[in-house]
Design an enzyme around this catalytic site. Structure first.
Site, PDB file in Angstrom:
ATOM      1  N   HIS A  32      -4.820 -50.792 -19.133  1.00 16.52           N
ATOM      2  CA  HIS A  32      -4.007 -51.942 -19.522  1.00 16.52           C
ATOM      3  C   HIS A  32      -4.684 -53.259 -19.149  1.00 16.52           C
ATOM      4  O   HIS A  32      -4.591 -54.237 -19.893  1.00 16.52           O
ATOM      5  CB  HIS A  32      -2.641 -51.841 -18.846  1.00 16.52           C
ATOM      6  CG  HIS A  32      -1.628 -52.807 -19.371  1.00 16.52           C
ATOM      7  ND1 HIS A  32      -1.044 -52.679 -20.604  1.00 16.52           N
ATOM      8  CD2 HIS A  32      -1.096 -53.933 -18.822  1.00 16.52           C
ATOM      9  CE1 HIS A  32      -0.192 -53.666 -20.805  1.00 16.52           C
ATOM     10  NE2 HIS A  32      -0.206 -54.448 -19.741  1.00 16.52           N
ATOM     11  N   HIS A  84       4.875 -53.947 -25.197  1.00 10.23           N
ATOM     12  CA  HIS A  84       5.659 -53.581 -24.017  1.00 10.23           C
ATOM     13  C   HIS A  84       6.337 -52.246 -24.314  1.00 10.23           C
ATOM     14  O   HIS A  84       7.549 -52.090 -24.167  1.00 10.23           O
ATOM     15  CB  HIS A  84       6.670 -54.677 -23.658  1.00 10.23           C
ATOM     16  CG  HIS A  84       6.555 -55.124 -22.236  1.00 10.23           C
ATOM     17  ND1 HIS A  84       7.622 -55.358 -21.415  1.00 10.23           N
ATOM     18  CD2 HIS A  84       5.460 -55.360 -21.460  1.00 10.23           C
ATOM     19  CE1 HIS A  84       7.208 -55.737 -20.212  1.00 10.23           C
ATOM     20  NE2 HIS A  84       5.898 -55.748 -20.226  1.00 10.23           N
TER      21      HIS A  84
END
Length: 743
Positions: free
Chosen positions: A48, A95
């Site tokens: 990430h 998200h």
């Protein structure tokens, strides 16, 4: 003082590091890391934050363009020159994992994070969009996720005061266990007053501003770098909690200190919190930071250095101030009732040096933590999926022809992927700030730039089925369709941001698909002159049952120099002439027709000829700029039949009809529901017929006269005659009826 666990290889593995990565950490430090340092490396070297499995591929995307003001990925968001001394800042991010576990807060904080990326550039957010993917709406869990994700997006944006003006929603079984929530934001800034995420100038104060730090979101970055499983439910603490009212205050205070030129740099504390902002700003400025974690405002007692460094509490920024302006900055944040504390200073060495309660807790080289520095970079094994040959060889002639085209059309048009998403966007305030020219529901949203006569058009696009069937071509289509939607609004496409949603990169077939998608996206962006300004990679979008379709979402912005030339999709006046721009090749591979009627996802993605696409967009934009077009609508899911119906009912207050004759090549169903690319339906006033036909024919674009706009009823050949009220009922009530079931 909290006793920290002993760091071992096993503990490093539990933190998501590999054995080789842990050995590399020990080599960099010349010793075994302590617990806090291990936590920092684990989040900073997660996919990430580090893009370790993707950066080698995404660097192949076109990253240069005449209008780009900052390099791709160099700042919190892309920045594009729009003339008159102004620039547009924009970005899209995922998200997904947080929203799957805690849909309301996961989606809300996704919006909050992307808005901060915009205003840390010095830009005032003027619009938000989103791209959402869910499983079947017949599933109660899907309806629960859908309701709460939409509510989270709406509540945050509405409370913050930014109009949510567009996006897309797609439903497919592949997203059942892993919904996708991609949030995009757009801002406008004086091109000479932008801010950078940089730390430099020895002795300059380092300040933390905004909300206090809590335990929410710890290890959110590593959570987003692993597959979803039943254990994910226990990771609710990894989902942050948002406060849009505080973010609004943070926006105003941030823009004030940037406007007054009191700072060197500023960065949002998103994934990995203080760990990320300190190291990334330091690496960018070729400097370091010495900080005292005891100075960080906390909202929970007994927090450890590990927790403070890794917390992803929302509505926080790290600011490097110009020495001597500290008091002015503190005064501004006090005025807005926000925390503002000096926690350290910039130092002239490659080091993040952090103490806590007088004890040394962190001493690590900043450059080794980040992308472009010493973070690992991998090129994974690639293997073409075996299923592709079988899919591509599907015999479409084996499909039975429908007995009744009209009833078949009703089924296709009733698909949740085609009908209006007003149930979603009516929960969003799309008109706040009073500059929304084209709200959600048309091909692209349009926002006025300040009080000028210029506008920004924006859209998000991707058909995951196409990418599943042909990763390269499917990704090219995502770019082309996004640009086509921008052009349909009357804007010239400028640049792209992307959100690349894929499965596990360690699976060779997934990585091959990812690589092919990048190649296709790059070709299309280069041809259409829409460079990639940055974006987000989201891997591990898998559940125990399935992997999502590869979904490289394209967010695009375009510029309209004269808002009076803005075009929308609905038919305007009875008697207007209806034309098809482009050519049909009866392509139903991966189509909504094939999925809805036969429950099949077979064949190949539609072909895309970039030269044909470019000709179409250039000719259409020229016709719009010459004032010849009354309406324009891209043909996508559901083919020309669905597109015509949408044009009839897109204005709910003034329904129209159409009487058209569509050329049938081999089969009526294939011609009506084909999803061949580079096609647009336009309507024009009869007085513009000669000028329009001359312009389009000169642009080397196939042109077919279809018929006329009528008062009511959609009549197609001798195959369909459907009342516009019935079409409207299907279009506007399908999703509300499904959502009226108990959630």
């Amino acid at each position: 003082m909290i006793k920290e666990p002993e760091v071992t290889l096993q503990l490093a593995l539990e933190h998501g590091l590999t054995e080789e990565e842990y050995a590399r950490v020990c080599e960099i430090l010349g010793r075994t890391p302590n617990y806090t340092e291990l936590g920092i490396f684990s989040v900073m070297w997660s996919e990430h934050c580090s893009y370790k499995n993707s950066i080698a591929e995404i660097k192949k995307l076109p990253r240069d363009g005449e209008h780009l003001l900052v390099g791709t990925g160099e700042e919190n968001a892309g920045l594009v020159d729009i003339g008159d001394g102004q620039a547009v800042a924009f970005k899209i991010e995922s998200h997904n994992h947080p929203s799957a576990v805690e849909p309301y807060q996961g989606a809300a904080t996704g919006v909050g994070g992307i808005l901060r990326d915009i205003f840390t550039m010095g830009a005032r957010p003027v619009a938000a969009l989103n791209s959402l993917r869910f499983g079947s709406l017949d599933n109660p869990r899907t309806r629960f996720l859908f309701e709460n994700i939409v509510k989270g997006i709406g509540d945050y944006g509405n409370c913050f005061g930014v109009p949510t003006v567009g996006g897309e929603v797609f439903f497919d079984d592949s997203y059942q266990g892993n919904p996708l929530v991609n949030a995009m934001a757009i801002g406008i800034v004086d091109a000479k007053k932008t801010a950078s995420a940089v730390a430099k100038g020895t002795g300059n104060p380092v300040m933390i501003v905004g909300s206090a730090t809590g335990r929410d979101g710890i290890h959110g970055a590593t959570f987003a770098s692993e597959e979803l499983s039943e254990k994910s439910e226990s990771k609710r603490p990894s989902v942050q909690v948002g406060d849009p009212f505080t973010e609004k205050l943070l926006l105003e205070a941030t823009l004030e200190i940037i406007e007054n030129d009191w700072i060197v740099g500023i960065q949002d504390m998103g994934a990995a919190g203080i760990s990320c902002s300190t190291s990334e700003m330091s690496e960018k400025g070729k400097s370091g930071m010495k900080i005292d974690l005891s100075k960080v405002p906390l909202r929970e007692e007994g927090m450890s250095a590990y927790e403070i460094m890794l917390s992803e509490s929302q509505e926080r920024m790290l600011v490097v101030a110009k020495k001597g302006y500290e008091d002015k900055i503190i005064e501004v944040f006090n005025k807005w009732d926000l925390n503002c504390e000096i926690i350290g200073e910039v130092i002239d060495e490659d080091l993040i040096d952090a103490d806590y309660s007088g004890e040394k807790k962190v001493e690590v080289p900043a450059f080794n933590l980040v992308l472009g520095g010493g973070a690992p970079v991998y090129i994974r094994e690639k293997k073409r999926p075996a299923y592709l040959d079988k899919k591509h060889s599907f015999d479409f002639s084996s499909l039975p022809e429908p007995d009744n085209i009209e009833s078949t059309f009703i089924k296709v048009f009733s698909s949740p992927n085609i009908v209006s998403k007003h149930w979603v966007f009516e929960q969003y305030d799309s008109k706040v700030q009073t500059n929304t020219i084209v709200p959600p529901g048309s091909d692209a949203a349009v926002i006025r730039i300040g009080s000028s006569n210029k506008g920004i058009a924006a859209s998000t696009d991707c058909n995951g089925r196409y990418v599943y069937l042909n990763p390269k071509v499917g990704s090219m289509i995502a770019v082309a369709e996004s640009a086509r939607n921008i052009v349909c609004a009357g804007a010239k496409p400028l640049a792209v941001t992307n959100c690349l949603n894929f499965g596990n990169p360690y699976v060779p077939e997934v990585y091959w698909t990812f690589s092919q998608a990048i190649e296709g996206m790059g070709e299309a962006c280069k041809f259409l002159n829409t460079p990639v300004t940055g974006g987000n990679v989201s891997f591990y979008n898998e559940s125990p049952d399935s992997t999502v379709y590869p979904t490289p979402v394209i967010g695009m912005v375009g510029l309209i120099k004269d808002l009076s030339k803005t075009v929308t999709s609905e038919f305007k006046d009875p008697g207007d002439l209806i034309y098809l721009l482009g050519e049909d090749f009866e392509e139903v591979g991966g189509s909504e027709y094939l999925k809805t009627i036969f429950n099949l996802v077979e064949g190949n993605a539609p072909n895309l000829d970039l030269e044909r696409e470019g000709n179409l967009q250039n000719a259409l934009l020229a016709a719009i700029e010459n004032g010849l077009i009354a309406s324009a609508h891209d043909i996508s899911e559901g083919g020309i039949a669905a597109a015509l119906a949408e044009c009839c009912v897109a204005n709910r207050e003034s329904l129209k009809g159409a009487s058209v004759r569509i050329p049938i090549k081999t089969r009526a169903d294939f011609s009506l529901f084909s999803e061949s690319q580079s096609r647009v339906i336009v309507s024009i006033a009869p007085k513009n017929k000669e000028a329009f036909e001359k312009l389009i024919s000169g642009g080397n674009v196939p042109l077919t006269f279809l018929g006329q706009v009528t008062e009511k009823n959609l009549t197609v050949n001798n195959l369909m005659n459907i009342d516009s009220e019935k079409l409207s009922d299907i279009y506007y009530n399908t999703i509300p009826v499904k959502m009226s079931h108990e959630v």
